[in-house]
Every structure is written in C-alpha cells, then in structure tokens.
Motif scaffolding. Structure first.
Motif, short mmCIF file in Angstrom:
data_model
loop_
_atom_site.label_atom_id
_atom_site.label_comp_id
_atom_site.label_asym_id
_atom_site.label_seq_id
_atom_site.Cartn_x
_atom_site.Cartn_y
_atom_site.Cartn_z
N PRO B 169 -12.95 17.45 22.73
CA PRO B 169 -11.96 18.20 23.51
C PRO B 169 -12.59 19.36 24.27
O PRO B 169 -12.18 19.64 25.40
N ASP B 170 -13.59 20.01 23.69
CA ASP B 170 -14.22 21.13 24.39
C ASP B 170 -14.88 20.68 25.69
O ASP B 170 -14.77 21.34 26.72
N GLU B 171 -15.58 19.54 25.61
CA GLU B 171 -16.18 18.99 26.85
C GLU B 171 -15.11 18.69 27.88
O GLU B 171 -15.28 18.96 29.07
N ALA B 172 -14.02 18.09 27.41
CA ALA B 172 -12.95 17.71 28.33
C ALA B 172 -12.31 18.95 28.95
O ALA B 172 -11.98 18.97 30.15
N LEU B 173 -12.19 20.01 28.16
CA LEU B 173 -11.59 21.25 28.69
C LEU B 173 -12.53 21.92 29.70
O LEU B 173 -12.07 22.45 30.71
N ALA B 174 -13.81 21.89 29.40
CA ALA B 174 -14.78 22.46 30.34
C ALA B 174 -14.73 21.71 31.66
O ALA B 174 -14.77 22.30 32.75
N LEU B 175 -14.63 20.39 31.57
CA LEU B 175 -14.55 19.57 32.79
C LEU B 175 -13.24 19.87 33.53
O LEU B 175 -13.22 20.00 34.76
N THR B 176 -12.15 20.00 32.77
CA THR B 176 -10.86 20.34 33.37
C THR B 176 -10.95 21.64 34.16
O THR B 176 -10.49 21.74 35.31
N GLN B 177 -11.56 22.63 33.54
CA GLN B 177 -11.68 23.93 34.18
C GLN B 177 -12.51 23.82 35.47
O GLN B 177 -12.13 24.36 36.51
N ALA B 178 -13.61 23.07 35.38
CA ALA B 178 -14.48 22.92 36.55
C ALA B 178 -13.75 22.19 37.67
O ALA B 178 -13.83 22.57 38.84
N VAL B 179 -13.02 21.13 37.31
CA VAL B 179 -12.30 20.36 38.32
C VAL B 179 -11.27 21.23 39.03
O VAL B 179 -11.05 21.11 40.24
N SER B 180 -10.63 22.12 38.27
CA SER B 180 -9.58 22.94 38.88
C SER B 180 -10.14 23.85 39.97
O SER B 180 -9.40 24.34 40.81
N GLU B 181 -11.46 24.02 39.96
CA GLU B 181 -12.08 24.87 40.99
C GLU B 181 -12.74 24.06 42.10
O GLU B 181 -13.36 24.63 42.99
N MET B 182 -12.64 22.74 42.02
CA MET B 182 -13.29 21.90 43.05
C MET B 182 -12.29 21.54 44.14
O MET B 182 -11.22 21.01 43.84
N PRO B 183 -12.64 21.78 45.39
CA PRO B 183 -11.66 21.59 46.47
C PRO B 183 -11.28 20.13 46.71
O PRO B 183 -10.17 19.85 47.16
N GLY B 184 -12.16 19.18 46.39
CA GLY B 184 -11.88 17.78 46.73
C GLY B 184 -11.14 17.02 45.65
O GLY B 184 -10.84 15.84 45.84
N LEU B 185 -10.86 17.65 44.50
CA LEU B 185 -10.24 16.94 43.38
C LEU B 185 -8.90 17.57 42.99
O LEU B 185 -8.73 18.79 43.09
N ARG B 186 -7.98 16.73 42.54
CA ARG B 186 -6.71 17.20 42.00
C ARG B 186 -6.52 16.55 40.63
O ARG B 186 -6.53 15.31 40.51
N LEU B 187 -6.38 17.36 39.61
CA LEU B 187 -6.26 16.82 38.24
C LEU B 187 -4.83 16.35 37.99
O LEU B 187 -3.87 17.05 38.27
N ARG B 188 -4.71 15.14 37.42
CA ARG B 188 -3.39 14.57 37.17
C ARG B 188 -3.09 14.37 35.69
O ARG B 188 -1.96 14.15 35.31
N GLY B 189 -4.15 14.34 34.85
CA GLY B 189 -3.86 14.13 33.43
C GLY B 189 -5.05 13.64 32.64
O GLY B 189 -6.21 13.91 33.00
N LEU B 190 -4.78 12.87 31.59
CA LEU B 190 -5.79 12.49 30.60
C LEU B 190 -5.70 10.98 30.33
O LEU B 190 -4.61 10.44 30.14
N GLU B 191 -6.86 10.35 30.27
CA GLU B 191 -6.93 8.90 30.05
C GLU B 191 -7.85 8.61 28.89
O GLU B 191 -8.86 9.30 28.68
N LEU B 192 -7.52 7.55 28.13
CA LEU B 192 -8.44 7.05 27.10
C LEU B 192 -8.21 5.55 26.94
O LEU B 192 -7.19 5.01 27.40
N TYR B 193 -9.16 4.91 26.29
CA TYR B 193 -9.01 3.49 25.94
C TYR B 193 -9.37 3.35 24.48
O TYR B 193 -10.55 3.35 24.10
#
Lengths: 406, 406
Positions: B169-193
C-alpha cells in the motif's frame, strides 16, 4: 456486426510510423519478426541439401501458412508445398503454388467440395492427399467420380501406437489393390511421417520403417502409372530418410520427397537441438557449409519490475508457442541501444495470456520500457498467433509485412 | 505477394453450402461453434449476478476478441469491456464499445501513439489503463502532455511473487501522490487481479488482498475527483470480490467493477470446476436460478481408425487450447444421427499440430467419417485459433459467422 475494419489499426503489431524500425518502437509491441538474412539462408541451405542429395524438397507449409514464404520456397526450387488440411491447400494454391501435397486424410463433405472446386479452378496444380483406409478411399472415389474428377492419392504407412497410416505392408497393399479398381482415385505413391517415432534412440526404428517403406513401394509400383512418389521426413530425420531411401532398392521411376517445415525459421529450442544432432551424424550436411540459423524472434517491452529479481514483459500465450519451452531473452535494448546480456541473466519462468514473467540476476539492470528480444522454440505455434509478421533486416528495419493465413 | 483473398474460401472453417448445418458437413471441419442459447444464457446470468450484487460488470474482452460478442455484452448492460493491450482497445472501440478498461500497463511509443489516436478519434469513449511504477507514469504523462491529452489511469496493486502491481500500500500511495502531480495523467481508482494467487486454498489470501485494497482505496480517494473505481475479479473469485468489497469500508463514491472473461462461453474444464466451487459457497449465485453453461464446442471428423482402440480426429494444436486439459468428446454423430456415447468410451490422449489421438473402449463403434463434438477447457486459447467461429442453434444450424480480431 458494426465492426469497421477500416479503422486505425489493421492488426495487433501495427506499424505506426514509416519507415519503421522495431527498436525505435515504430511498431506496436509485442511483435513477431523474421530476419530476412536468416530466412534466405535457411531457404537456400535446405534447397541445396535436397539438391545435393538428389531428392525433391516439399517444405511443410503448415509451419508458416505465409504465402510470401511459400512463394520464396517455390522460387528457390521447392518441388511443391506440403499442407495439413483442405483449407491450407486452398491457401497454397491461391498463393500460386504449382504442386500441393496434403499430407493428411481428406474427410468430410465440405472439405471434399473445397478440394473439388480448387481442382476445377486451379486446373494446372498437381494436388494429392493421403489415404489409409478403405472407408475413406471409397468415400473419396464416390465423391470425385460424381464430380467427374479424379483425386490423386498416396497410401500412408504408419506405425503401431502412432498417428494415421496403414499398420502393416499387407494392409497397405490391400488398400493399393482396392484403390487401383476405384474410378475416382489415382495412386501416386507412398507417404509416411517418421516423426511419430520417439524414445531415447528412435533412429533404428526410423531406419526400419524407411526400409519397410522402400520394400513396400517396390510391391506397390505396378499399380502406379509413371513416377512413383516416396515421401517422408520432417525437420528432425531428413538426413536419415535420404540415407536409407537413396540407397535402398526402389521402384524404377522413383522420386524421393522430403518435407521439413520448421527449418524455415529454425529456432533456439527443440529444432536447434535436432539440427545439432543431425550435423553431428550427417557428413553431407556438414560438407554443405553453413547451417540453419534462427530467423523468428519475438520483440516485447518490459512493463513492470515490481519487486527485486522479477520483471514482467508484455507478451504471453496469445503471442507465442509455449509447448516446447518458453521464449528466452537473447538481447536487451534501451533507447535503441544494445545492453550487455549475460547468459542466464534474464530468464522466462512463467507465461499467462498477455504476460511473461522473468527472473533477473541480482546485478541485472532491467527497467520498465526496455526492449527484450526473445528466441523461440517450435515455430509453428508462434506463427499461428500472428496475422502479420514483420520481415526485418539485421538492424530491425521493417522491410515488409508478411501476412499469414490461419 | 500474389495471394488473392477473394478466392474460394475466406477462412479455415468456411461455409460451403447455405443454409449450413454443421452435422450435415456443410462447413469445412474442424470448426469451432458457439451455441447461441448457451451464450445468451451466460451473458444474461452474469449480468444478473452483477446487478443483484450492485456492482458493475466489465467482461474481459481478451477471451473472445469478438466484436459481435462485445456488442451483445454491452447491450445486456455491461458497464464496459476489459482488454489486455492497446491493439485490443482499438478493436473494442471500433466495435462501438463506450468504455474500455485496459487492465494492463501501456508501454512502448507505438502503443502510446495508438491510444492517443484512439482517444482523438473515439472522443466519447471512456478509456483507462493501469500503472504500477513511477517510470511508466512519468513516460505516460510526458507523452500525453505532449499530445495535449490526459490519460486516465488506475493504480495496480499486486502481490509478492505475482504479476504486475505495486507490492505494498505504501508504494501504491507514493505512486498515487506522484500521479496527482503529473499533468498528463488523471487518477480514476485502483485495480487488482486476485487470480494470480494460487495454492491449495488461496481464498484467505484473496480475501486479505481485497481487504487491503479497500483500505488502500480509502487512503487514495482524496486524490480522485468524482467516482472512485475499485476493480478486480476474474471468472474464479468474482463472488469473493463482491462479498469483501460490498461490505468493506470504501471511498464515499465507489464503483465496484468485476471483470470475468471466460464465463462468456464457460467450459467443461478448469472454469467448470471453478464455477462449481463458487456455486457451492455463494448463496447469491445459487438463488439467481440457472447457471453458466458450456457454449463453445469443437466439431471434428474421424480421419483414421488405424488399429484397435485408436482413432485420429482432424483437429490439433492449431485449432484448440491444450494448456488446461485436452478437448474431450461429448457427442458422436454418423450421417447426421446421434450415436450413444458412454462416459469415457472415447478419450483424447494426445495432440499434434493437426491431429488429436483418441483411445477407444473395446466395444466402441467409431468409424472413419464420423463426427465427434468436443467440449473444451480454457476458452481464451481456443478462440485465438479461429478467425471465424460459427454461431449455431441447438440443432447446429449456422446462424451467423462471428469474426474474431486477434
């Protein structure tokens, strides 16, 4: 059906920029590529082998089902193309192939209708298929007689516990006799596939089968007008087939036909091993100079390096054969530049439909976005995953898109 | 390339007579058929299941890659179609699908170009893909920013030793935080298989992963505008995914999305077993009434009965999945009439590229020319062997030819 095939991409490894280079990611990856220099080498090498041996080469076309390759094989001197079904025969004929050996039984009304229409349409094509039972022979004779046509057939000889084929020379002779009295059939010779013999050392059994076949051919010969076709040999035992049949007593006008298929792209797996054994035992192959060389590669991209020692690359069972060993990395590129790749540094260890799992050595430098080139094992089942393969030069520039017909 | 596709047959199981009946051999056999009644049952059953659970259904389209089926699934209420690659996304969009979840990473320049063009061309389609690394997120943001576009993404959560996905979860949260600051990406949620979890009883691990994902989703939620998408579930654990996620604490506006694929045709192998286990543990599925039913069959012809106890039928690895058990005979016909078939009387025991080897019970009456119907295991890898499957009624009359896009 509202699907519009005139849309943005025609197939799964579409070229997005032209001129296209695979390593520059101008093509949607993963992609299957064929190296032109290796393909041409293999076509030339095997044709020279057959010529040197004084036998005819009928490459098994089911391996590639690629009209462009069929044509290249015919232009290089192949006597015909082998196929495994009526549909495959239609592809070979539509590709301009003059002689088609369906090394399989022709069964089912629609398949017979298809062959009948093909014979009518491509009336210059020499077509033949195999029989191993009276039931099938009668059905074929009945059907083609009703069409006012004659079907050319080869009697198939098999082995106990094997695949198709008469199990004894007596059965084959009885079938030969019966066929000679059937109005819709014309007997052309004898076919076998020695590749069904397995075990630790099948060579003595292979040789015995071939000897039996030559003797049987002599007995069948009076029922065949003109040339007698005696055919066998996949990509593993073609030297042994030539050894036995070129020296055995045979019908007076006998054409020996070998039918290797996988030599066309060779591989880095089961066929590489088979060819190494062949080169070790066959002086003709050694004296030819050169050798078969792997021509088919899978190119894929690292999509995830989720934990130390593990990476995921974006090809899977949808893109590659996996029945004779997984594709293994043979080259590593980043931003178009080759990186050093030590043997065993990166290894494929698992495969799912769209993913391949890799283990990485501790000092391995693999990053998301890197390109990996994979050698394959068993080309047949990789070809049939692609509607298009890319013919490339040694620098991975795309020369031509090769369309398959599966 | 001189191949003329306007020639006699368009594909390997071509219809030779119309109207066409499979048992009357109007179609070149072998052929893959889909029973319309079973297909419609499965589409209806799984949609009802999702509706009853209050979750959204996004069938995994990689199973069939058949536009006609995508459309039927969407018309029945599916919220979108799942895909495994950019090429598959292009097929879904060209099929008229309004929402496409690429449950995979988007890597490689050409694949990014393709998605960019698709987004421009099908501007009403809601497209999203998965990310699990900063490297990939940065590359995507850079690319789509340069295109003047925004790419919607789901963070993927994985498991140690599994496939893609952040391992903690920590890795995923760090990635979430980084994505929220990237202009070309919009976060929509969480996926797993969760299907990567195996072992004797993986259910506790599956449940733990799902609980972790729900808790992670709550932490990620502030970085997602509007609805939060929480998605998992292949064809094996979709009940468990619903159980855990419908009752867990979640983001306030949370849409749960399940993504089974193989339910569409079901099978008589690994998925039949999985569904039986699901029906035994899940009262919702039981109370729905009915069940999934096998819709995909292979129809082939006996081409040789070369020795007692052995027959050869004319399909092979070129026609069928063989990675999760061989196709097994479920019906036997001669001259269009059904013959009795006792359980175990005829069994598939070996497969080659164009042949399947059968053992026959001592009292078995199998003749050259008989038709055998085979049930399959793992539909994905059978679909991808066919450019066309035949949609048939319960009497094997061909209703429609379903074109696949592999």
């Amino acid at each position: 059906m509202k699907y519009h095939p005139d849309t943005l991409v025609p197939h799964k490894s579409a070229v997005m920029n032209t001129p296209a280079n695979i390593l520059a990611e101008d093509v949607c990856l993963p992609a299957a590529v064929i190296k032109k220099s290796a393909l041409e080498n293999n076509i030339r090498w095997m044709q020279q082998y057959a010529d040197t041996r004084g036998v005819s080469l009928v490459p098994h076309g089911k391996t590639t089902m690629t009209p462009w390759i069929f044509q290249a094989q015919q232009q290089a001197g192949a006597w015909g193309i082998g196929v495994g079904s009526a549909w495959q025969a239609s592809v070979a004929m539509a590709s301009g192939i003059h002689r088609v050996l369906m090394v399989n039984q022709l069964v089912g009304k629609a398949n017979m209708q298809l062959i009948s229409r093909l014979k009518a349409h491509y009336h210059d094509v020499d077509f033949m298929c195999c029989i191993d039972s009276l039931t099938n022979a009668r059905a074929l004779s009945h059907f083609f007689t009703a069409c006012g046509q004659t079907l050319d057939v080869l009697v198939e000889l098999g082995v106990e516990g094997g695949r198709c084929g008469c199990r004894t020379p007596d059965e084959a002779l009885a079938l030969t006799q019966a066929v000679s009295e059937m109005p819709g059939l014309r007997l052309r010779g004898l076919e076998l596939y020695e590749g069904v013999l397995h075990g630790d050392n099948p060579q003595p059994q292979v040789e015995a089968l071939l000897q039996n076949a030559a003797a049987l051919a002599c007995q069948m010969a009076p029922q065949v007008d003109g040339e007698f076709i005696l055919t066998g040999a996949g990509s593993v035992w073609y030297d042994v087939v030539c050894n036995v049949w070129t020296t055995a007593q045979k019908p007076p006008q006998c054409r020996i036909v070998i039918r290797p298929g996988c030599y066309i792209t060779h591989d880095l797996g089961i066929y590489d091993e088979a060819q190494q054994q062949l080169m070790a035992r066959d002086s003709v192959a050694c004296d030819l100079g050169g050798d078969l060389t792997p021509a088919l590669e899978l190119i894929a991209i690292v999509q995830s390096v989720p934990e130390p020692g593990r990476a995921i690359v974006n090809f899977g069972k949808r893109d590659s054969a996996f029945d004779a060993g997984l594709p293994q990395p043979i080259a590593h590129y980043r931003d178009g530049q080759a990186l050093a790749l030590k043997s065993g540094e990166i290894a494929s260890v698992g495969i799912m439909d769209q993913h391949c799992m890799l283990t990485l050595a501790a000092d391995s430098d693999v990053q998301v976005g890197d390109i990996l080139v994979f050698g394959t094992s068993h080309p047949c089942l990789t070809f049939d995953k692609w509607q298009t393969l890319h013919l490339v030069d040694d620098d991975y520039n795309v020369i031509e898109e090769l369309v398959t017909m599966f």
